[in-house]
Write a protein that holds these residues in place. Structure first.
Motif, PDB file in Angstrom:
ATOM      1  N   ARG A 106       0.714  -1.262   0.004  1.00  0.00           N
ATOM      2  CA  ARG A 106      -0.034  -0.041   0.083  1.00  0.00           C
ATOM      3  C   ARG A 106       0.813   1.303   0.088  1.00  0.00           C
ATOM      4  N   ARG A 107       0.436   2.507  -0.340  1.00  0.00           N
ATOM      5  CA  ARG A 107       1.226   3.769  -0.691  1.00  0.00           C
ATOM      6  C   ARG A 107       1.899   4.206   0.729  1.00  0.00           C
ATOM      7  N   ASP A 108       1.458   3.742   1.753  1.00  0.00           N
ATOM      8  CA  ASP A 108       1.882   4.153   3.049  1.00  0.00           C
ATOM      9  C   ASP A 108       3.058   3.274   3.552  1.00  0.00           C
ATOM     10  N   PHE A 109       3.502   2.028   2.885  1.00  0.00           N
ATOM     11  CA  PHE A 109       4.119   0.841   3.339  1.00  0.00           C
ATOM     12  C   PHE A 109       5.399   1.562   3.871  1.00  0.00           C
ATOM     13  N   VAL A 110       6.063   2.103   3.065  1.00  0.00           N
ATOM     14  CA  VAL A 110       7.451   2.442   3.397  1.00  0.00           C
ATOM     15  C   VAL A 110       7.334   3.436   4.631  1.00  0.00           C
ATOM     16  N   ALA A 111       6.440   4.328   4.418  1.00  0.00           N
ATOM     17  CA  ALA A 111       6.375   5.383   5.628  1.00  0.00           C
ATOM     18  C   ALA A 111       5.901   4.772   6.895  1.00  0.00           C
ATOM     19  N   VAL A 112       5.271   3.644   6.889  1.00  0.00           N
ATOM     20  CA  VAL A 112       4.897   3.198   8.139  1.00  0.00           C
ATOM     21  C   VAL A 112       6.226   2.342   8.790  1.00  0.00           C
ATOM     22  N   HIS A 113       6.989   1.891   8.040  1.00  0.00           N
ATOM     23  CA  HIS A 113       8.294   1.070   8.602  1.00  0.00           C
ATOM     24  C   HIS A 113       9.257   2.149   8.787  1.00  0.00           C
ATOM     25  N   ARG A 114       9.197   3.184   8.314  1.00  0.00           N
ATOM     26  CA  ARG A 114      10.370   4.293   8.897  1.00  0.00           C
ATOM     27  C   ARG A 114       9.721   4.868  10.124  1.00  0.00           C
ATOM     28  N   ALA A 115       8.530   5.088  10.131  1.00  0.00           N
ATOM     29  CA  ALA A 115       7.952   5.612  11.431  1.00  0.00           C
ATOM     30  C   ALA A 115       8.179   4.890  12.626  1.00  0.00           C
ATOM     31  N   PRO A 160     -13.966 -13.180  -1.275  1.00  0.00           N
ATOM     32  CA  PRO A 160     -14.984 -13.572  -0.770  1.00  0.00           C
ATOM     33  C   PRO A 160     -15.720 -12.724   0.213  1.00  0.00           C
ATOM     34  N   ALA A 161     -17.008 -12.599  -0.002  1.00  0.00           N
ATOM     35  CA  ALA A 161     -17.696 -11.711   0.800  1.00  0.00           C
ATOM     36  C   ALA A 161     -17.530 -11.657   2.243  1.00  0.00           C
ATOM     37  N   LYS A 162     -17.558 -13.181   2.603  1.00  0.00           N
ATOM     38  CA  LYS A 162     -17.550 -13.506   4.158  1.00  0.00           C
ATOM     39  C   LYS A 162     -16.027 -13.773   4.578  1.00  0.00           C
ATOM     40  N   GLY A 163     -15.035 -13.266   3.568  1.00  0.00           N
ATOM     41  CA  GLY A 163     -13.779 -13.575   3.931  1.00  0.00           C
ATOM     42  C   GLY A 163     -13.218 -12.545   5.258  1.00  0.00           C
ATOM     43  N   LYS A 164     -11.964 -12.873   5.636  1.00  0.00           N
ATOM     44  CA  LYS A 164     -11.321 -12.152   6.785  1.00  0.00           C
ATOM     45  C   LYS A 164     -10.843 -10.571   5.996  1.00  0.00           C
ATOM     46  N   LYS A 165     -11.280  -9.758   6.854  1.00  0.00           N
ATOM     47  CA  LYS A 165     -10.942  -8.231   6.111  1.00  0.00           C
ATOM     48  C   LYS A 165     -10.206  -7.537   6.992  1.00  0.00           C
ATOM     49  N   LEU A 166      -9.899  -7.721   8.573  1.00  0.00           N
ATOM     50  CA  LEU A 166      -9.713  -6.704   9.405  1.00  0.00           C
ATOM     51  C   LEU A 166      -8.225  -6.150   8.925  1.00  0.00           C
ATOM     52  N   ARG A 167      -7.229  -7.335   8.558  1.00  0.00           N
ATOM     53  CA  ARG A 167      -6.132  -6.580   8.360  1.00  0.00           C
ATOM     54  C   ARG A 167      -5.847  -5.857   7.238  1.00  0.00           C
ATOM     55  N   LEU A 168      -6.835  -5.735   6.242  1.00  0.00           N
ATOM     56  CA  LEU A 168      -6.917  -4.702   5.418  1.00  0.00           C
ATOM     57  C   LEU A 168      -7.401  -3.323   5.723  1.00  0.00           C
ATOM     58  N   THR A 169      -8.599  -3.640   6.382  1.00  0.00           N
ATOM     59  CA  THR A 169      -9.695  -2.645   6.728  1.00  0.00           C
ATOM     60  C   THR A 169      -9.367  -1.662   8.011  1.00  0.00           C
ATOM     61  N   ALA A 170      -8.674  -2.292   8.955  1.00  0.00           N
ATOM     62  CA  ALA A 170      -8.283  -1.679  10.118  1.00  0.00           C
ATOM     63  C   ALA A 170      -7.579  -0.315   9.945  1.00  0.00           C
ATOM     64  N   SER A 171      -7.562   0.697  10.680  1.00  0.00           N
ATOM     65  CA  SER A 171      -6.880   1.779  10.282  1.00  0.00           C
ATOM     66  C   SER A 171      -7.048   2.740  11.644  1.00  0.00           C
ATOM     67  N   GLY A 172      -6.167   3.632  11.704  1.00  0.00           N
ATOM     68  CA  GLY A 172      -5.962   4.491  13.063  1.00  0.00           C
ATOM     69  C   GLY A 172      -5.785   3.956  14.305  1.00  0.00           C
ATOM     70  N   LEU A 173      -6.610   4.330  15.173  1.00  0.00           N
ATOM     71  CA  LEU A 173      -6.239   3.534  16.703  1.00  0.00           C
ATOM     72  C   LEU A 173      -6.668   2.169  16.487  1.00  0.00           C
ATOM     73  N   LEU A 174      -7.750   1.534  15.645  1.00  0.00           N
ATOM     74  CA  LEU A 174      -8.149   0.133  15.754  1.00  0.00           C
ATOM     75  C   LEU A 174      -7.030  -0.534  15.448  1.00  0.00           C
ATOM     76  N   ALA A 175      -6.290   0.012  14.071  1.00  0.00           N
ATOM     77  CA  ALA A 175      -5.064  -0.579  13.708  1.00  0.00           C
ATOM     78  C   ALA A 175      -4.030  -1.023  14.824  1.00  0.00           C
ATOM     79  N   ASP A 176      -3.744   0.053  15.417  1.00  0.00           N
ATOM     80  CA  ASP A 176      -2.753   0.309  16.638  1.00  0.00           C
ATOM     81  C   ASP A 176      -3.213  -0.721  17.579  1.00  0.00           C
ATOM     82  N   LEU A 177      -4.430  -0.754  17.990  1.00  0.00           N
ATOM     83  CA  LEU A 177      -4.894  -1.897  19.005  1.00  0.00           C
ATOM     84  C   LEU A 177      -4.912  -3.239  18.597  1.00  0.00           C
TER      85      LEU A 177
END
Length: 280
Positions: A106-115, A160-177
């Protein structure tokens, strides 16, 4: 006098492993060309691909702004650990991000690793696995626009509509948690991990006896035994994994790797004699 940048200001090299998959590698390079943080070099660790991969890399070197080194050796079976060690030596950065030639960032991949880079730590990420229909549908526009990382777009293209999604959709505070609280193993995952070059060299890099199956985690084990802590970035450093077959994997490979890693863990090894520097 040689001036060395302090570790809190990482100079990044991205090491991408590949083997005879130029179409998927193209999509990965499109992903790195679309990064918000553009201050990095790429070192492609090529485990013996044919000329098609070399031609692709030359095209990117000539037509994109990416700074790319191509580190190659002749095809002699699965020797990913050997070529990764060669890429480590060739890298010019003091901080190394590792991924594979089938993982589009994703476009922020390097920025996240650096941060999140911090002395005394390595970062443990993951990937979001796609079916073949999505993998084939992803093009340059989908990567640059971000649609390739949008759940609705992926579902429209066969996820799949019922597939796992959290690793892609989580952002902000939820992703940190999620990074802090979801109990996934803190391992060095070769498709999405990063650390200081000096810490990797301190354990002598990858064990070149190993082939497919836990070879990346084994190096991470040695780093941890050598005092390096681990921070999860599974829900913040996002990449999608393009589908493919693994015809090169054998039960013998897995069994050999399992035994070597078991020995590393039992003896709490901090160094391999079969790495960047060869014993004797």
């Amino acid at each position: 006098m040689v001036y060395r940048m302090p570790e809190h200001n990482p100079q990044i090299s991205i090491i991408i492993s590949t083997y005879n998959s130029p179409l998927w590698l193209t999509k990965v390079l499109w992903g790195f060309a679309a990064q918000t943080d553009t201050d990095f070099e790429i070192v492609i660790a090529d485990d013996g691909s044919t000329e098609a991969t070399a031609e692709l890399i030359k095209e990117f070197q000539q037509q994109s702004t990416l700074r790319i080194q191509h580190v190659w050796h002749a095809d002699n079976g699965f020797q990913k650990c050997i070529i990764l060690n060669k890429a480590i030596v060739a890298s010019t950065g003091n901080y190394l991000i590792f991924t594979d030639g089938d993982c589009v960032p994703r476009r922020d991949f390097v920025a996240v690793h650096r941060a999140n880079a911090k002395p005394g730590y390595f970062l443990s990420g993951g990937y979001f696995k796609l079916p073949m229909s999505c993998s084939e549908a992803i093009d340059q526009d989908a990567i640059q626009s971000g649609k390739a990382f949008d759940m609705n777009w992926l579902i429209q293209h066969g996820y799949p509509a019922k597939g796992k999604k959290l690793r892609l959709t989580a952002s902000g505070l939820l992703a940190d948690l999620c990074n802090a609280l979801i109990p996934t193993a803190k391992t060095w995952n070769g498709h999405n991990a990063s650390g200081w070059k000096k810490d990797i060299l301190a354990v002598n890099g990858f064990d070149e006896r190993m082939q497919y199956g836990g070879e990346d985690c084994e190096m991470g084990d040695r780093m941890k035994f050598n005092g390096i802590e681990v921070k999860r970035v599974r829900y913040t450093a996002v990449c999608v994994h393009l589908d493919h077959a693994r015809g090169y994997v054998t039960d013998e490979m897995r069994a050999k790797n399992k035994q070597i890693r078991k020995q590393t863990q039992q003896q709490k090894k901090r160094y391999t004699d079969y790495g960047v520097v060869k014993a004797g």
